[in-house]
Design a protein around this motif. Structure first.
Motif, PDB file in Angstrom:
ATOM      1  N   THR A 267       0.827  -1.209   0.000  1.00  0.00           N
ATOM      2  CA  THR A 267       0.000   0.000   0.000  1.00  0.00           C
ATOM      3  C   THR A 267       0.857   1.253   0.000  1.00  0.00           C
ATOM      4  N   VAL A 268       0.398   2.271  -0.737  1.00  0.00           N
ATOM      5  CA  VAL A 268       1.046   3.586  -0.700  1.00  0.00           C
ATOM      6  C   VAL A 268       0.015   4.630  -0.307  1.00  0.00           C
ATOM      7  N   VAL A 269       0.499   5.694   0.332  1.00  0.00           N
ATOM      8  CA  VAL A 269      -0.348   6.826   0.720  1.00  0.00           C
ATOM      9  C   VAL A 269      -0.015   7.998  -0.193  1.00  0.00           C
ATOM     10  N   ILE A 270      -1.046   8.590  -0.788  1.00  0.00           N
ATOM     11  CA  ILE A 270      -0.848   9.716  -1.700  1.00  0.00           C
ATOM     12  C   ILE A 270      -1.328  10.981  -1.006  1.00  0.00           C
ATOM     13  N   GLY A 271      -0.387  11.889  -0.691  1.00  0.00           N
ATOM     14  CA  GLY A 271      -0.723  13.130  -0.003  1.00  0.00           C
ATOM     15  C   GLY A 271      -0.428  13.025   1.484  1.00  0.00           C
ATOM     16  N   ILE A 272       0.394  13.953   1.982  1.00  0.00           N
ATOM     17  CA  ILE A 272       0.801  13.888   3.394  1.00  0.00           C
ATOM     18  C   ILE A 272       0.349  15.146   4.123  1.00  0.00           C
ATOM     19  N   GLY A 273      -0.979  15.380   4.125  1.00  0.00           N
ATOM     20  CA  GLY A 273      -1.534  16.409   4.989  1.00  0.00           C
ATOM     21  C   GLY A 273      -1.869  15.778   6.324  1.00  0.00           C
ATOM     22  N   ILE A 274      -2.851  16.339   7.030  1.00  0.00           N
ATOM     23  CA  ILE A 274      -3.243  15.792   8.330  1.00  0.00           C
ATOM     24  C   ILE A 274      -3.760  14.370   8.178  1.00  0.00           C
ATOM     25  N   ALA A 275      -4.706  14.172   7.221  1.00  0.00           N
ATOM     26  CA  ALA A 275      -5.292  12.842   7.044  1.00  0.00           C
ATOM     27  C   ALA A 275      -4.257  11.838   6.565  1.00  0.00           C
ATOM     28  N   GLY A 276      -3.410  12.244   5.601  1.00  0.00           N
ATOM     29  CA  GLY A 276      -2.388  11.342   5.094  1.00  0.00           C
ATOM     30  C   GLY A 276      -1.423  10.894   6.177  1.00  0.00           C
TER      31      GLY A 276
END
Length: 296
Positions: free
Chosen positions: A4-13
């Protein structure tokens, strides 16, 4: 295991990364293996997780799933790219800023045989679960849901009917399919003030109103006034927070879908609700943007 990868590292990411690194023991979330994250910013490593390029995430055969936590306006294109690359997708709501785009993406997911999961943590709160219990079995006469909060950048978040779709989802989940009867919007741009009011009818022709109001200094709050034949409900029920975080609950649900642990009936009902809400959001936007009639 699903890479799995996470796209976007704001608060939710960032919360997604934390939960993937520390899944609830013995839960389906343990089947998700975090391989990296994608960000427009150069961040190097976050929590000892490596940053990878978008192209590497799309091309890698080890990556089977993507969690999209970007601006609302980017959801559509990000989902499309990862579905085309043959990946399963979890995306924050709203999945798209038009109903047509949402229907096309869902069709693509089904053609590819991939899971498309839209996060709706507002349905997972203990407060909402208690509200649903209190509403169950009661005959609605009329109701209002009024949300207040600070301003949003609509260029990134979309029209209020889309950015506020969590509230619309509450109404549909509580009272069934709705029909838009009218909708208006008042803006005072110099004050950064916006108030959208949408009127609906239930299948039983009962009126419901949704108000989405935003301005600087407005406290984030939800107010209800649901009147039933048996009496009115004017306050949200008090409920203790769950010991399992909302994003973790959502991650577990996504993993259950990947493992084939969610019934076809439940998947179909969820898809129908999500697309119905997006259809309503688009209709509300069309009503609000319709030029006012001039009478001589």
């Amino acid at each position: 295991m699903f890479g799995t990868v996470v796209i976007g590292i704001g608060i939710a990411g960032s919360v997604r990364i934390r939960d993937l690194l520390n899944p609830l023991p013995s839960s389906p979330a343990e089947h998700l293996k975090l391989l990296g994250f994608v960000s427009r910013r150069s961040l190097g490593n976050v929590h000892n997780v490596k940053q990878i390029s978008l192209q590497d995430a799309l091309d890698s055969t080890e990556v089977q799933a993507a969690i999209i936590s970007t601006d609302n306006r980017n959801h559509h294109e990000s989902i499309r790219m990862f579905l085309e690359a043959g990946k399963h997708v979890l995306v924050e709501y709203p999945m798209a800023l038009s109903a047509k785009a949402a229907h096309e993406l869902w069709e693509m997911a089904e053609q590819k045989g991939k899971i498309l999961h839209v996060e709706h943590i507002e349905l997972l709160t203990e407060e909402y679960k208690q509200l649903k219990k209190e509403v169950a079995g009661k005959e609605l006469v009329k109701g209002t849901l009024h949300f207040t909060g600070g301003p949003l950048d609509e260029e990134h978040s979309g029209f209020p009917a889309f950015s506020g779709i969590a509230r619309l989802t509450w109404l549909v989940d509580l009272f069934g399919d709705l029909t838009v009867t009218s909708a208006t919007r008042v803006e005072q741009k110099e004050k950064n003030y916006s108030r959208m009011t949408a009127h609906f009818q239930t299948a039983n022709k009962r009126p419901l109103t949704w108000i989405e109001e935003r301005a600087p200094g407005l406290k984030r709050n939800k107010m209800i006034n649901f009147c039933f034949k048996s009496g009115c409900l004017e306050d949200l029920p008090q409920a203790p927070n769950s010991s399992v975080g909302l994003f973790m609950q959502d991650l577990i649900l996504f993993a259950k879908k990947l493992l084939g642990q969610v019934s076809k009936e439940d998947l179909a009902a969820e898809k129908r609700r999500i697309l119905h809400c997006l259809n309503l959001a688009e209709e509300i936007q069309m009503h609000c943007e319709r030029p006012a009639k001039l009478y001589s």
